[in-house]
Structures are given as C-alpha cells and as structure tokens.
Scaffold this active site. Structure first.
Site, PDB file in Angstrom:
ATOM      1  N   GLU A   1       9.032   0.273   3.750  1.00  0.00           N
ATOM      2  CA  GLU A   1       8.756  -0.232   5.259  1.00  0.00           C
ATOM      3  C   GLU A   1       8.338  -1.804   4.859  1.00  0.00           C
ATOM      4  OE1 GLU A   1       7.520   1.328   9.093  1.00  0.00           O
ATOM      5  OE2 GLU A   1       5.727   0.313   8.348  1.00  0.00           O
TER       6      GLU A   1
ATOM      7  N   ARG B   1       0.894  -1.273   0.079  1.00  0.00           N
ATOM      8  CA  ARG B   1       0.199  -0.002  -0.038  1.00  0.00           C
ATOM      9  C   ARG B   1       0.825   1.412   0.167  1.00  0.00           C
ATOM     10  NH1 ARG B   1       2.120   2.276   3.309  1.00  0.00           N
ATOM     11  NH2 ARG B   1       1.926   2.603   5.503  1.00  0.00           N
TER      12      ARG B   1
ATOM     13  N   SER C   1       1.294  -2.180  23.889  1.00  0.00           N
ATOM     14  CA  SER C   1      -0.070  -2.783  23.745  1.00  0.00           C
ATOM     15  C   SER C   1      -0.117  -4.322  23.397  1.00  0.00           C
ATOM     16  CB  SER C   1      -0.309  -2.061  22.203  1.00  0.00           C
ATOM     17  OG  SER C   1       0.485  -2.590  21.143  1.00  0.00           O
TER      18      SER C   1
HETATM   19  P1  GTP Z   1       4.780   5.171  13.682  1.00  0.00           P
HETATM   20  O1  GTP Z   1       5.107   6.757  13.852  1.00  0.00           O
HETATM   21  O2  GTP Z   1       3.419   4.832  14.342  1.00  0.00           O
HETATM   22  O3  GTP Z   1       4.762   4.650  12.272  1.00  0.00           O
HETATM   23  O4  GTP Z   1       5.956   4.635  14.523  1.00  0.00           O
HETATM   24  P2  GTP Z   1       7.356   4.328  14.339  1.00  0.00           P
HETATM   25  O5  GTP Z   1       7.830   5.092  13.175  1.00  0.00           O
HETATM   26  O6  GTP Z   1       8.063   4.295  15.623  1.00  0.00           O
HETATM   27  O7  GTP Z   1       7.488   2.862  13.869  1.00  0.00           O
HETATM   28  P3  GTP Z   1       7.098   1.404  14.378  1.00  0.00           P
HETATM   29  O8  GTP Z   1       8.011   0.479  13.853  1.00  0.00           O
HETATM   30  O9  GTP Z   1       6.835   1.535  15.860  1.00  0.00           O
HETATM   31  O10 GTP Z   1       5.470   1.226  13.537  1.00  0.00           O
HETATM   32  C1  GTP Z   1       5.216   1.307  12.313  1.00  0.00           C
HETATM   33  C2  GTP Z   1       3.940   0.717  11.954  1.00  0.00           C
HETATM   34  O11 GTP Z   1       3.831  -0.515  12.685  1.00  0.00           O
HETATM   35  C3  GTP Z   1       2.719   1.532  12.358  1.00  0.00           C
HETATM   36  O12 GTP Z   1       2.653   2.605  11.249  1.00  0.00           O
HETATM   37  C4  GTP Z   1       1.600   0.567  12.458  1.00  0.00           C
HETATM   38  O13 GTP Z   1       1.338  -0.161  11.102  1.00  0.00           O
HETATM   39  C5  GTP Z   1       2.431  -0.807  13.039  1.00  0.00           C
HETATM   40  N1  GTP Z   1       2.171  -0.818  14.473  1.00  0.00           N
HETATM   41  C6  GTP Z   1       3.264  -0.245  15.358  1.00  0.00           C
HETATM   42  N2  GTP Z   1       2.646  -0.417  16.633  1.00  0.00           N
HETATM   43  C7  GTP Z   1       1.336  -0.970  16.679  1.00  0.00           C
HETATM   44  C8  GTP Z   1       0.475  -1.302  17.451  1.00  0.00           C
HETATM   45  O14 GTP Z   1       0.685  -1.149  18.546  1.00  0.00           O
HETATM   46  N3  GTP Z   1      -0.781  -1.873  17.124  1.00  0.00           N
HETATM   47  C9  GTP Z   1      -0.875  -1.993  15.666  1.00  0.00           C
HETATM   48  N4  GTP Z   1      -1.941  -2.354  15.328  1.00  0.00           N
HETATM   49  N5  GTP Z   1      -0.063  -1.721  14.788  1.00  0.00           N
HETATM   50  C10 GTP Z   1       1.231  -1.083  15.345  1.00  0.00           C
HETATM   51 MG    MG Z   2       6.178   3.957  11.032  1.00  0.00          MG
END
Ligand code: GTP
Ligand code: MG
Length: 218
Positions: A154, A58, A129
């Site tokens: 990603e 996506r 979570s």
């Molecule tokens: P974001 O700013 O949210 O993208 O976090 P980040 O840049 O620190 O990256 P991270 O690797 O923590 O998370 C990237 C992506 O993983 C998010 O955009 C979600 O698609 C997924 N994700 C991360 N944490 C969660 C969670 O607690 N629940 C769910 N459902 N998805 C999550």
């Molecule tokens: Mg992210």
C-alpha cells in the site's frame, strides 16, 4: 522458496510460515522503496528537483494484523491475512506540494513491473474526518529462486501538511478510541481546512517563484 510461501499460506499454525510470509512482504517493501528512491534521484538529475521529501516504510505488526482481521470479521489465518489485509507492507511518500502527489502517482502507474490494483483519491474526495491522502494499492513481483510471487504494497502519498494533520488525528483517534469530544472533532476539521488552504497557497507561491526564475534566467 515459492513452494515454501504456498505451503506457509496453507499451513498457518506454524511459526516458520509466519516468518516466510513476513520475509516476502519485507522483500516487497525493499523493492518498492528502492524503486521510488531511484525515481526521485532521476527526477533530481533531470529537473534539479525532488518530488519526494521523504519516504517511510513499515510492516504491520502481528497485533494490528489480527485486530484488522477481527474487525473485518475473518478468522486469524495466514491465508486470510494475505487475501484481505492490503497494508501489511506500507510505504508513505511525503511531498512538498499537491502537484508532486499526482506527478508521483503517474510515475508509479507507468512502472511496467508494478500492477496498480486500486486507487483511492482522498484529496479530491476527503474522508468525513477531514483526512486527505492519495492511496495506491500495487503488487510487485518478488523473484524467488524458483519463480516470482506477486506481493501487495500500500502506497500512501501526501503533503507534509497533510501528514502533520493525519498523525495528530490518528493520535487523538486512538486516545479516545474513536469517540473524541465534539469540539475536538470540530477543531480537527477546521485544521483540515487550514491544511488545504496552506497547501493551495504554498503551491501557487511556488509556481509564481518558478515563473519568476524563468523570466530572470532568459
Ligand atoms: P482500513 O481498513 O482502515 O485500512 O481502511 P481501508 O482498507 O478502507 O483503506 P483506506 O484507504 O480507507 O485507509 C487505509 C489507511 O489510510 C489507514 O490504515 C490509515 O493509515 C489511513 N487513513 C484512512 N483514513 C484515515 C483517517 O481518517 N485518519 C487518519 N489519520 N488516517 C486514515
Ligand atoms: Mg487499509
């Protein structure tokens, strides 16, 4: 075209600039998606087994890009978006077993044309979570007519069970805007533990079946 991308980054008020950048991320998504499909088919060919159950790709919507820039405290600009938003192009790999995740991660790491920029292992270190998944940020060169441009993608790798959990949790998170009632968060956490237990049991069952097959085939 490489020039056009550079111009687009500087000249962000232009709608054409936006289109140029999205074109680039779409190309990156195609490159990585095809590469992973080929790896999966090769694995099937050699081992009669598919590590990837399915692949979802996506492009982040303009609304979510702008929202995320605000959340990070940056102004809306194409330059900031290219610099700070790592998941404009996203690939999700869904596997049957946890072992497939690490196998895939290794295969991806061994691709000479991909640069692994960072790794987050939320399987070994689940989020507060209960979220579990393996994240890789890679860059892939997109070969335009006047030269290559490294573009970020990603990659999220998770099991079917982890994906099931993450989609429900995501839905609940949005519904309650991050403030779900205590019992819902608690029950979701319990579900996350059940998912881990299920994944472990399915993996050991599968391993047992594989050794059984090997014995009968002797
Ligand atoms: P974001 O700013 O949210 O993208 O976090 P980040 O840049 O620190 O990256 P991270 O690797 O923590 O998370 C990237 C992506 O993983 C998010 O955009 C979600 O698609 C997924 N994700 C991360 N944490 C969660 C969670 O607690 N629940 C769910 N459902 N998805 C999550
Ligand atoms: Mg992210």
């Amino acid at each position: 075209m490489q020039r056009a991308v550079e111009d687009a980054i500087k000249n962000y008020e232009n709608v054409d600039s936006w289109k140029t950048i999205i074109f680039l991320y779409n190309a990156a998504l195609k490159e990585v998606g095809t590469k992973l499909e080929i790896l999966n088919e090769e694995f099937q060919h050699v081992h009669q087994y598919n590590p990837i159950e399915h692949i979802k790709t996506r492009i982040k919507t303009p609304e979510s890009i702008v929202k995320k820039l605000h959340r990070y405290g940056y102004e809306t600009s194409i330059e900031n978006m290219v610099k700070y938003i790592n998941d404009i192009a996203g690939v999700r790999l869904i596997c049957s077993f946890t072992s497939d995740i690490y196998r895939l991660a290794e295969m991806i790491g061994n691709q000479d044309d991909l640069k692994v920029l960072s790794i987050k292992d939320y399987i070994k270190n689940p989020k507060e979570s209960g979220y579990k998944s393996y994240h890789m940020l890679v860059s892939v060169p997109i070969f335009l007519s006047d030269g290559p441009i490294d573009t970020k993608v990603e990659i999220q790798i998770r099991t079917i069970a982890m994906d099931f959990w993450a989609s429900l949790e995501h839905k609940i998170y949005y519904k309650f805007e991050g403030n779900a009632p205590e019992h819902i968060s608690r029950e979701l956490k319990e579900c996350a533990d059940m998912v881990s237990e299920l994944d472990d049991k399915m993996l050991s069952l599968n391993e047992e079946i594989l050794t059984f097959k090997a014995v009968t085939e002797e």
